[in-house]
Design an enzyme around this catalytic site. Structure first.
Site, PDB file in Angstrom:
ATOM      1  N   ASP A  88      33.399  37.186  48.642  1.00 53.50           N
ATOM      2  CA  ASP A  88      32.163  37.729  48.073  1.00 53.50           C
ATOM      3  C   ASP A  88      32.477  38.389  46.730  1.00 53.50           C
ATOM      4  O   ASP A  88      33.623  38.740  46.464  1.00 53.50           O
ATOM      5  CB  ASP A  88      31.577  38.764  49.044  1.00 53.50           C
ATOM      6  CG  ASP A  88      30.153  39.127  48.660  1.00 53.50           C
ATOM      7  OD1 ASP A  88      29.529  38.387  47.882  1.00 53.50           O
ATOM      8  OD2 ASP A  88      29.667  40.171  49.145  1.00 53.50           O
ATOM      9  N   GLN A 105      26.851  39.902  36.798  1.00 49.00           N
ATOM     10  CA  GLN A 105      27.134  41.219  37.366  1.00 49.00           C
ATOM     11  C   GLN A 105      28.622  41.532  37.335  1.00 49.00           C
ATOM     12  O   GLN A 105      29.107  42.372  38.086  1.00 49.00           O
ATOM     13  CB  GLN A 105      26.618  41.301  38.796  1.00 49.00           C
ATOM     14  CG  GLN A 105      25.108  41.245  38.894  1.00 49.00           C
ATOM     15  CD  GLN A 105      24.618  41.439  40.317  1.00 49.00           C
ATOM     16  OE1 GLN A 105      24.766  42.489  40.901  1.00 49.00           O
ATOM     17  NE2 GLN A 105      24.043  40.391  40.886  1.00 49.00           N
ATOM     18  N   LYS A 146      21.859  37.043  48.927  1.00 47.44           N
ATOM     19  CA  LYS A 146      23.235  36.578  49.055  1.00 47.44           C
ATOM     20  C   LYS A 146      23.842  36.973  50.395  1.00 47.44           C
ATOM     21  O   LYS A 146      24.475  36.151  51.070  1.00 47.44           O
ATOM     22  CB  LYS A 146      24.057  37.166  47.907  1.00 47.44           C
ATOM     23  CG  LYS A 146      25.473  36.671  47.881  1.00 47.44           C
ATOM     24  CD  LYS A 146      26.251  37.373  46.804  1.00 47.44           C
ATOM     25  CE  LYS A 146      26.234  38.863  47.052  1.00 47.44           C
ATOM     26  NZ  LYS A 146      27.132  39.602  46.167  1.00 47.44           N
TER      27      LYS A 146
END
Length: 759
Positions: A235, A266, A30
């Site tokens: 993000d 997550q 990522k």
DNA sequence: CCTACTTGTTTTTTT
DNA sequence: AACAAGTAGG
């Protein structure tokens, strides 16, 4: 630019205009995608300074900037600063770099410039950290004559924070409250907010909320920010809350260049108001969005991913991570007697790894609660294993440091009463509880804050004797500090320590620890001078390039940095140290070897979880921990653990039952015996089922066992062997239960009538 | 009216 | 075990 990227990554990198959601599993590259995307935007002529990237931590921001710079043509990289919390991302200095910050520091910086547009704040507003907030809540409780046992400040505060993250105003909360208690809570909220405004202070939540307000109420500000930031990237989107989403939306809804990256599996910050709803909102507000899923894992071995996949997938089961990485050692679960055995066992493990040439900085110990680090610290000190605890009690939370900072804050702002109250009688100068109360009342009657009142002529009228002298003294100290506010930051900090007479006070009042505390203050002075250096390098670069920027005073920056940059990020991670941190702070990091300790019921999942969503989040938390590991993963659970001052029996985490049938290896026993059993060495092959059979574990039908929580019982039947050996037990207390021997804290005992010896 | 000592409570995670 | 509130002495 797209070198070495897989097809999905390439799509994400080259998608420039329009909304984009990147769903990125752990270890799927990522950060690589984000940095390449920034570099790619720049290479097509986008001005770097028109890119805003919001990260979850300041450290991640620095890291991302560093990696982006390496992707840019040399000439461009060279003129950009290497790193630093204000260098590259200073909003007031258009130095040609992309702005990379956390939401909170982005907001703080904008507010420093614009907050005067929001009544009644002014630009030297204070940022209240959790200790300040707690003090404020206590004050509110006193104010409203509510009792702290029925309204525990910490719990109350988290309720307030919850409301604020939902963007519910005190008025709304008040309207919605049905019970007496709810109405009282609403009153607390109202007063708390009122006091913050009076004190020209913003807590962490306010930083976000005030920016939302600013953008909504002042179109010109919004307009200029939209013009500046043509590309917005967020993000860890799964962990954003409502105000954060609104900020992103407000900035991006016109040009629509909003890229969000994250991983719903997550999501571990719902208690901070993070909500999956933001994905729904994104889909609604930006319906033309594209979506890219990154599901190839480049980080971990298949063994680790096998465990991870068992822990993920209830919510987003469609998506499955895969890897082409080569096979590694089996994931191990260590069962140990207590926390000391756990620390010893894992210290052994670490020493073995080190002997094999594994660098300590590639080893991490992860735990659910900070308190678990303690035993390990003691053990590591004894064994001379170098370590570094990330998070927990930070340097700036130290009493002595907070005291000196409070002097600086109280001198700088006449409205920061939390700071002033903190130091009113520190060092002791004869102002007791009663005198303080009188003073507070007098200030209240005069309609002034304490700081304002202190500086008035009639401030001392209500007081006599020692207390009067003491307040005079305090006033003098603050005057000295204020009149030196033009001096260098380092001098100001130094002066605060001297003028307050803090060092003699320390030596007298802390006979045990004054030396260490003095060292901490010396470190504070050093931190001030470091901040000053960074600031002056930024100014001189600005002067050289002839650009103009609004100079923010050094003290404000210093305080802002202290409030928003966590200890974990201040500490330059030295090589050769084992890292210890919570599962939460491990987010976004990776290590070669990871040990997750205390994988026990009521810890993971934590007993304070809410049902059933809470359990899901705990599961994701373990998932995050597991997926930090590149090559080797070890988990441990103890049968006993010390809490406060008594030993508690513990059960292994119920999450282990989800791992049944995977190739994980269970090891029992403590430091000495544990690591020398034959079958563990053979980490690649499947453990033969009869491995346990060789040693008689003393658990057969008819024999007695003691379960550390359920008590004594008789074994009715047994099936299977080794890690999958299950028994059925009838307990004395009543009830029958199926147990997996490897998981359950059971020990064979002689039949009853024997004396009961507890370990 | 201030300070030093005693007693009871506390620990989830973080910007 | 560490920290705040409560209590007695000065």
């Amino acid at each position: 630019m797209s070198e070495g990227l897989n097809p999905a990554q390439q799509i994400a990198v080259s998608h420039h205009a329009g909304p984009l959601a990147v769903i990125a599993g752990p270890g799927s590259g990522k950060t690589r995608v984000m940095t390449h995307r920034i570099a790619s935007l720049i290479s097509t002529g986008v001005s770097p300074s028109s890119i805003l990237a919001i990260t979850f931590t300041n450290k991640a921001a620095d890291e991302m900037l560093r990696r982006t710079l390496t992707l840019l043509p040399d000439a461009m990289g060279a003129r950009l600063p290497a790193s630093g919390f204000l260098g590259p991302s200073s909003l007031d200095l258009d130095d040609g770099t992309p702005v990379l910050r956390t939401f909170h520091s982005f907001c703080a910086r904008l507010l420093r410039r614009y907050i005067h547009r929001l009544e009644p704040y002014s630009s030297n507003f204070s940022i209240y950290d959790s200790a300040d907030q707690l003090q404020l809540v206590s004050e509110v409780l006193k104010n409203l004559q509510l009792d702290r046992t029925s309204f525990p400040p910490k719990a109350t505060l988290s309720k307030l924070s919850h409301w604020k993250n939902q963007m519910a105003s005190p008025e709304q909360v008040s309207e919605d409250s049905a019970t007496f208690r709810d109405r009282e809570m609403a009153r607390i909220y109202f007063r708390y907010q009122e006091l913050l405004e009076e004190r020209n202070a913003a807590d962490f939540d306010d930083l976000l909320l005030l920016l939302v307000r600013l953008l909504r109420e002042h179109p010109d500000v919004l307009e200029s920010l939209r013009n500046r930031f043509n590309f917005v990237m967020i993000d860890e989107f799964q962990d954003t809350n409502r105000p954060q989403y609104l900020i992103a939306k407000l900035l991006a809804e016109q040009h629509r260049n909003l890229c969000v990256t994250g991983d719903p599996d997550q999501s571990i910050y719902s208690w901070r108001g993070a909500s999956q709803d933001n994905y729904l909102r994104f889909r609604e507000d930006f319906p033309e969005y594209s979506i890219v899923t990154l599901d190839q894992n480049y980080r971990s071995t298949p063994q680790i991913l096998e465990v991870a996949s068992r822990l993920s997938g209830t919510d987003f089961g469609e998506r499955k991570l895969f890897t082409k990485n080569e096979s590694g050692p089996e994931v191990r679960v260590l069962q140990v007697r207590d926390e000391r055995a756990e620390a010893a066992r894992i210290a052994d493990l670490i020493e073995n790894w080190q002997a094999d040439g594994v660098s300590s900085s590639e080893i991490a110990i992860l735990y659910r609660v900070n308190a678990l680090s303690r035993t390990f610290e003691e053990e590591f000190v004894r064994r001379r294993i170098l370590y570094s605890v990330i998070g927990g009690m930070s340097f700036y939370e130290r009493k002595e440091v907070k005291d000196i900072l409070a002097y600086l804050r109280a001198a700088r702002s006449t409205r920061d009463d939390v700071a002033l109250q903190r130091i009113f009688n520190v060092p002791t100068r004869g102002i007791g509880k009663v005198s303080i109360e009188r003073f507070v009342d007098a200030a209240g009657d005069a309609g002034r804050t304490l700081g304002e009142h202190l500086r008035c002529d009639d401030a001392l009228d209500a007081l006599r004797g020692k207390a009067k002298k003491g307040v005079e003294q305090l006033r003098k100290v603050l005057e000295t500090l204020s009149s030196n506010s033009k001096k260098s930051l380092t001098d100001q900090v130094q002066l605060a320590i001297e003028a307050s007479g803090y060092l003699p006070h320390l030596e007298k009042s802390e006979p045990e620890s004054w030396q260490e505390r003095e060292r901490n203050l010396a470190e504070l002075v050093a931190a001030a001078s470091e901040t000053e250096e960074i600031l002056s390098s930024v100014s001189s670069r600005a002067a050289a390039s002839g650009e103009e920027f609004e100079q923010i005073d050094a003290l404000s920056l210093f305080l802002e940095r202290i409030a928003l940059v966590t200890n974990a990020e201040m500490k330059s991670t030295k090589d050769g140290q084992v890292s210890l941190m919570t599962l939460h702070s491990a987010k976004g990091l990776e290590f070669d070897r990871v040990v997750i300790i205390g994988v026990e019921e009521t810890l993971i999942p934590h007993s304070r979880h809410g049902e059933p969503e809470g359990i899901e989040e705990e599961r994701r938390l373990l998932y995050v921990g597991v997926t930090r590991a590149r090559r080797e993963l070890v988990m441990s659970h103890a049968s006993w653990r010390r809490r406060f001052d008594h030993r508690e029996p513990r059960l292994p985490s119920s999450f282990f039952t989800q791992l049944e049938g995977t190739s994980i290896v269970f090891e029992q026993g403590d430091s000495r015996e544990g690591s020398h059993r034959g079958w563990e060495q053979d980490s690649f092959g499947h453990i033969p089922d009869d491995s346990f059979q060789e040693e008689d574990d003393g658990i057969h039908p008819g024999s007695w066992i003691r379960h550390e929580i359920l008590g004594r019982g008789v074994v009715l039947s047994a099936q299977g062997h080794g890690a999958s050996k299950r028994i059925s037990v009838r307990f004395e207390q009543g009830g029958e239960k199926q147990l997996v021997v490897a998981y359950a804290p059971v020990t064979p005992i002689s039949p009853p009538d024997d004396e009961w010896n507890s370990p």
